[in-house]
Design a protein around this motif. Structure first.
Motif, PDB file in Angstrom:
ATOM      1  N   ASP A 428      12.116  71.407  47.548  1.00 41.76           N
ATOM      2  CA  ASP A 428      10.441  71.782  47.395  1.00 41.76           C
ATOM      3  C   ASP A 428      10.034  70.698  46.238  1.00 41.76           C
ATOM      4  OD1 ASP A 428      11.083  73.857  49.085  1.00 41.76           O
ATOM      5  OD2 ASP A 428      11.212  75.523  47.354  1.00 41.76           O
ATOM      6  N   VAL A 429      10.563  70.576  45.302  1.00 43.21           N
ATOM      7  CA  VAL A 429       9.984  69.655  44.413  1.00 43.21           C
ATOM      8  C   VAL A 429       9.891  68.053  44.772  1.00 43.21           C
ATOM      9  CG1 VAL A 429       9.940  68.480  42.033  1.00 43.21           C
ATOM     10  CG2 VAL A 429      10.522  70.919  42.154  1.00 43.21           C
ATOM     11  N   LEU A 430      10.760  67.648  45.508  1.00 45.99           N
ATOM     12  CA  LEU A 430      10.859  66.234  46.191  1.00 45.99           C
ATOM     13  C   LEU A 430      10.044  66.273  47.424  1.00 45.99           C
ATOM     14  CD1 LEU A 430      14.803  65.492  45.678  1.00 45.99           C
ATOM     15  CD2 LEU A 430      12.808  64.391  44.273  1.00 45.99           C
ATOM     16  N   GLN A 431       9.966  67.316  48.030  1.00 48.72           N
ATOM     17  CA  GLN A 431       9.370  67.459  49.271  1.00 48.72           C
ATOM     18  C   GLN A 431       9.889  66.520  50.285  1.00 48.72           C
ATOM     19  OE1 GLN A 431       6.489  69.226  50.958  1.00 48.72           O
ATOM     20  NE2 GLN A 431       7.441  70.629  49.172  1.00 48.72           N
ATOM     21  N   GLN A 432      11.186  66.724  50.198  1.00 49.22           N
ATOM     22  CA  GLN A 432      12.270  65.800  51.221  1.00 49.22           C
ATOM     23  C   GLN A 432      13.513  67.038  51.367  1.00 49.22           C
ATOM     24  OE1 GLN A 432      12.971  61.822  50.879  1.00 49.22           O
ATOM     25  NE2 GLN A 432      12.376  61.884  48.734  1.00 49.22           N
ATOM     26  N   PRO A 433      14.078  66.788  52.826  1.00 54.79           N
ATOM     27  CA  PRO A 433      15.245  67.628  52.897  1.00 54.79           C
ATOM     28  C   PRO A 433      16.414  67.049  51.939  1.00 54.79           C
ATOM     29  CG  PRO A 433      14.221  66.954  54.877  1.00 54.79           C
ATOM     30  CD  PRO A 433      13.577  66.227  53.891  1.00 54.79           C
ATOM     31  N   VAL A 434      17.253  68.162  51.704  1.00 53.48           N
ATOM     32  CA  VAL A 434      18.347  67.796  50.680  1.00 53.48           C
ATOM     33  C   VAL A 434      19.583  68.218  51.715  1.00 53.48           C
ATOM     34  CG1 VAL A 434      19.693  68.429  48.785  1.00 53.48           C
ATOM     35  CG2 VAL A 434      17.011  68.099  48.652  1.00 53.48           C
ATOM     36  N   GLN A 435      20.250  67.289  51.823  1.00 54.83           N
ATOM     37  CA  GLN A 435      21.615  67.485  52.708  1.00 54.83           C
ATOM     38  C   GLN A 435      22.842  67.846  51.803  1.00 54.83           C
ATOM     39  OE1 GLN A 435      22.502  67.119  56.152  1.00 54.83           O
ATOM     40  NE2 GLN A 435      24.240  68.506  55.180  1.00 54.83           N
ATOM     41  N   LEU A 436      23.274  68.931  51.657  1.00 59.31           N
ATOM     42  CA  LEU A 436      24.427  69.475  50.874  1.00 59.31           C
ATOM     43  C   LEU A 436      25.919  68.714  51.506  1.00 59.31           C
ATOM     44  CD1 LEU A 436      23.701  73.065  49.867  1.00 59.31           C
ATOM     45  CD2 LEU A 436      22.731  70.757  48.764  1.00 59.31           C
ATOM     46  N   LEU A 437      26.753  68.741  50.682  1.00 56.46           N
ATOM     47  CA  LEU A 437      28.149  67.981  51.191  1.00 56.46           C
ATOM     48  C   LEU A 437      29.025  69.263  50.891  1.00 56.46           C
ATOM     49  CD1 LEU A 437      27.979  64.644  49.547  1.00 56.46           C
ATOM     50  CD2 LEU A 437      27.433  65.179  51.778  1.00 56.46           C
ATOM     51  N   LYS A 438      30.147  68.987  51.762  1.00 54.32           N
ATOM     52  CA  LYS A 438      31.388  70.017  51.483  1.00 54.32           C
ATOM     53  C   LYS A 438      32.640  69.025  51.531  1.00 54.32           C
ATOM     54  CE  LYS A 438      31.192  73.821  54.166  1.00 54.32           C
ATOM     55  NZ  LYS A 438      31.208  74.546  55.498  1.00 54.32           N
ATOM     56  N   GLY A 439      33.530  69.507  50.921  1.00 60.54           N
ATOM     57  CA  GLY A 439      34.820  68.580  50.778  1.00 60.54           C
ATOM     58  C   GLY A 439      34.930  67.268  50.193  1.00 60.54           C
ATOM     59  N   HIS A 440      33.926  67.207  48.988  1.00 60.49           N
ATOM     60  CA  HIS A 440      33.598  65.777  48.535  1.00 60.49           C
ATOM     61  C   HIS A 440      34.779  65.777  47.417  1.00 60.49           C
ATOM     62  CE1 HIS A 440      31.981  62.536  46.322  1.00 60.49           C
ATOM     63  NE2 HIS A 440      31.130  62.399  47.266  1.00 60.49           N
ATOM     64  N   PRO A 441      35.796  64.918  47.825  1.00 65.06           N
ATOM     65  CA  PRO A 441      36.653  64.836  46.683  1.00 65.06           C
ATOM     66  C   PRO A 441      36.606  64.104  45.614  1.00 65.06           C
ATOM     67  CG  PRO A 441      37.640  64.255  48.736  1.00 65.06           C
ATOM     68  CD  PRO A 441      36.109  64.151  48.849  1.00 65.06           C
ATOM     69  N   GLY A 442      35.216  63.228  45.444  1.00 63.42           N
ATOM     70  CA  GLY A 442      34.850  62.539  44.178  1.00 63.42           C
ATOM     71  C   GLY A 442      35.218  61.378  44.490  1.00 63.42           C
ATOM     72  N   SER A 443      35.133  60.561  43.575  1.00 64.59           N
ATOM     73  CA  SER A 443      35.230  59.010  43.100  1.00 64.59           C
ATOM     74  C   SER A 443      36.600  58.682  43.432  1.00 64.59           C
ATOM     75  CB  SER A 443      34.718  58.545  41.695  1.00 64.59           C
ATOM     76  OG  SER A 443      33.636  59.091  41.248  1.00 64.59           O
ATOM     77  N   CYS A 444      37.695  59.131  43.190  1.00 62.91           N
ATOM     78  CA  CYS A 444      39.134  58.809  43.514  1.00 62.91           C
ATOM     79  C   CYS A 444      39.218  58.734  45.139  1.00 62.91           C
ATOM     80  CB  CYS A 444      39.975  59.770  43.116  1.00 62.91           C
ATOM     81  SG  CYS A 444      40.006  61.567  43.715  1.00 62.91           S
ATOM     82  N   LEU A 445      38.416  59.286  45.872  1.00 63.49           N
ATOM     83  CA  LEU A 445      38.307  59.122  47.384  1.00 63.49           C
ATOM     84  C   LEU A 445      37.883  57.632  47.838  1.00 63.49           C
ATOM     85  CD1 LEU A 445      38.727  59.740  50.504  1.00 63.49           C
ATOM     86  CD2 LEU A 445      36.552  60.822  50.456  1.00 63.49           C
TER      87      LEU A 445
END
Length: 508
Positions: A428-445
Motif C-alpha cells: 500500500d505504501v509503495l503502491q506496487q504489488p509485492v510478490q511473496l516467496l516460498k521455500g527460499h533457502p537463502g544465500s547458500c542456494l
C-alpha cells in the motif's frame, strides 16, 4: 555409489550462523545444515568474529550434509561460498590470522572515514569507486588498525573477506571476490580493475591485496588438507563466491532490470537489478551475479531487530493472549493492529533506532514517535512501526528512481515477509504489488548455483528459480494511496526537522 549425480555445495558465512546446502541439479535440495557464530562486541560500536570459527563450522557442516543426503563426496562437482561483506580478515606472512575479523556492521572507524573524506572529494571518489566514503570502506578499517593496533597493522601480509578466507582454507589460494573488492573501495569502475591509488588509501602495500576474481570463476581445487578436515574430495573445484545479499537477490529471482528485492531480516536490505552502475553515495553498489548487470542496494540499520525489541520491552504483557490463541507474539500484535485504520490514527514512527545507513547515512539519527495521544494504545504504535519501515523502504525505491532505476517488480523474502499484514502495508505504501516467496533457502542456494554455472553444469542463471516458488501476490489498495502519500511526506519532513534540531544544538 552416486558419483553420476550432479550435485553442488553452497556455503554461507553469515553474521549469526554458518549455513551449508547440497543441491542436485536441476531442482532438488538434498540437505541443509547450520552452526551458530558468536558475534563479539568488546567495545561500544564494535562487531567482531573469530574467522577460524567459520572454518570449524564448515568442517562440521560438510560431513553432516553428506550424511543427511546419503551421497558420496565424489558426487559434489563444485563448491561456492557466500558471506557478509566487506568483513576484514587479516593474515601475517606465516598465514596466521592476526586478530578477530572486523565485521561490515562495525562502527569504530568514524574518525578514519572523516579523515579520508578530508583527503579526497567524495563526488570524485564515488564516480571512481562506485560507492561513497562511508564505514563500509576497508581503507577506513585499515587506518583504524594502523592508529589503534600498530603492532597488528605492521604484521599484515594479506587482506581479504569472510568467504575469501574460506575459499583459501579450501584451496590454498588467495583471491578477493569482485563485490568484496568493490564495496571495500578498491575497484576503479572505469576499468573494473583493482586500483593502486584506491588501495593506497588503506596505507597497506599493494602486495597485501590478492587478485580480484569473478564470482563464477574457478579459483582452485580442494586440497589434501581440506579433504582431511571436511571429507570433500581432493580436486573438487571451488569458485570465487558471492556477497550474501547479492546471492540472496539472485536466489529470490532478481534477474531482470527493475526487479527489486525487499529482504526482511534483523536489518532490511533493498536491492534492484540494473543495466547501468549510476554511482550514488546514498546507496551501495555491487555487481550482479549475472554478467553485464549491476545491483545497487541499500541496507537499513534495523528491521526485525527493532520489532523484536519493541515486542520484548513494550508488549510482553500480550504474550499470554498470544499463547492462548496459539500464535506468536508478533502475529498477535499484527492481529490487534489490523483493527486500527491505515495511518494508525495519526501515530507516526521514524524507526531509526540504531541510527540509519542508506540512504541517509546518519549514525546519530534516532527513533521518533510522533502524534501520540491518550486515545492511542499498543495497537496504534505497532501499526505505526510497520508503516514507518514501509516509508523507509519507499525512500529507497524513490532514490533508485532518482538514480535512473525505476522498479518494475517487487519481491519480498526472509522472516518479516511471513507477516501478510506487514507486507500488505508495504504494498500500500509503495503502491506496487509485492510478490511473496516460498521455500527460499537463502544465500547458500545462490552460492551453490554460482558454482554450477562456473563448472558448466548449467549456463542458465535463471535456472535457480526452480528451487524457489512464489507465494501470494499482494495488490496495493488504491483507496490508501493518498493517505500514505501524505504519511510518506510527513515521514521525510519529520526526520529532516529532527536532524536540523540536532545540528542547531551542536552549533551552540
Amino acid at each position: 555409489m552416486n558419483e553420476h549425480i550432479d550435485c553442488v555445495l553452497g556455503l554461507d558465512i553469515g553474521t549469526t550462523s554458518t549455513i551449508g546446502i547440497l543441491i542436485e541439479l536441476p531442482d532438488r535440495v538434498l540437505a541443509k545444515a547450520s552452526r551458530l557464530v558468536t558475534l563479539s562486541s568488546p567495545k561500544v560500536g564494535w562487531a567482531e568474529e573469530n574467522s577460524e570459527d567459520w572454518w570449524t563450522n564448515v568442517t562440521e557442516i560438510i560431513p553432516e550434509l553428506l550424511e543427511r543426503s546419503g551421497i558420496q563426496a565424489e558426487a559434489i562437482k563444485a563448491i561456492g561460498v557466500t558471506g557478509m561483506l566487506p568483513a576484514l580478515v587479516t593474515l601475517d606472512q606465516n598465514e596466521t590470522v592476526i586478530r578477530p575479523a572486523i565485521q561490515q556492521s562495525d562502527g569504530r572507524c568514524g574518525a578514519q572515514v572523516a579523515e579520508i573524506a578530508s583527503e579526497i572529494d567524495e563526488a570524485e571518489f564515488t564516480q571512481i569507486a562506485g560507492n561513497g566514503i562511508n564505514q563500509q570502506l576497508i581503507a577506513a578499517k585499515l587506518r583504524w588498525l594502523e592508529q589503534n593496533e600498530p603492532d597488528n597493522f605492521k604484521r599484515i601480509a594479506t587482506v581479504f573477506g569472510s568467504y575469501d578466507f574460506i575459499n583459501w582454507k579450501l584451496t590454498g589460494k588467495k583471491a578477493i571476490e569482485q563485490n568484496w573488492a568493490l564495496e571495500a573501495g578498491f575497484v576503479d569502475l572505469g576499468t573494473h580493475e583493482l586500483s593502486d591509488e584506491l588501495i593506497a588509501l588503506g596505507h597497506v602495500s599493494r602486495a597485501c591485496i590478492p587478485d580480484k576474481i569473478r564470482s563464477e570463476e574457478i579459483l582452485g581445487q580442494v586440497t589434501h588438507s581440506a579433504m582431511q578436515a571436511t571429507g570433500l574430495c581432493v580436486g573438487t573445484p571451488v569458485v570465487g563466491g558471492a556477497a550474501d545479499h547479492i546471492a540472496s537477490g539472485l536466489a529470490a529471482g532478481v534477474t531482470q532490470p527493475g526487479d527489486v528485492l525487499l529482504k526482511f531480516g534483523g536489518s532490511i536490505d533493498v536491492l534492484i537489478a540494473t543495466e547501468t552502475a549510476s554511482p550514488d553515495p546514498r546507496m551501495f553498489l555491487d555487481y550482479h551475479l549475472i554478467p553485464g548487470l549491476f545491483m545497487p542496494n541499500g541496507c537499513m540499520a534495523s528491521g526485525g531487530s527493532s520489532l523484536n525489541w519493541f515486542a520484548d520491552k513494550f508488549a510482553a504483557g500480550e504474550a499470554e493472549a498470544a499463547g492462548k490463541a496459539g500464535i506468536t507474539l508478533h502475529q498477535h500484535l499484527d492481529k490487534i493492529a489490523a483493527t486500527t485504520p491505515p495511518g494508525a490514527d495519526g501515530v507516526r514512527i521514524i524507526p531509526y533506532f540504531l541510527g540509519e545507513k542508506t540512504p541517509i547515512h546518519d549514525t546519530d539519527a534516532r527513533g521518533i514517535i510522533h502524534g501520540l495521544s491518550l486515545n492511542h494504545d499498543l495497537r496504534h504504535v505497532w501499526r505505526a512501526m510497520l508503516e514507518g519501515y514501509a516509508y523507509a523502504l519507499r525512500h529507497h525505491v524513490d532514490v533508485f528512481e532518482e538514480m535512473g532505476h525505476p522498479s518494475r517488480r517487487v519481491l519480498a523474502s526472509d522472516g518479516g515477509a511471513n507477516s501478510l499484514f506487514w507486507m500488505q502495508i508495504c504494498a500500500d505504501v509503495l503502491q506496487q504489488p509485492v510478490q511473496l516467496l516460498k521455500g527460499h533457502p537463502g544465500s547458500c542456494l545462490a552460492a551453490a548455483w554460482v558454482a554450477a554455472i562456473g563448472v558448466g553444469l548449467s549456463n542458465d542463471w535463471a535456472g535457480i528459480n526452480r528451487y524457489v516458488t512464489y507465494g501470494e501476490l499482494l495488490q496495493p489498495a488504491p483507496e490508501t494511496a493518498a493517505l500514505y502519500d501524505a504519511g510518506y511526506r510527513q515521514f521525510r519532513e519529520t526526520y529532516n526537522a529532527q536532524r536540523a534540531v540536532r545540528e542547531a544544538i551542536r552549533g551552540h
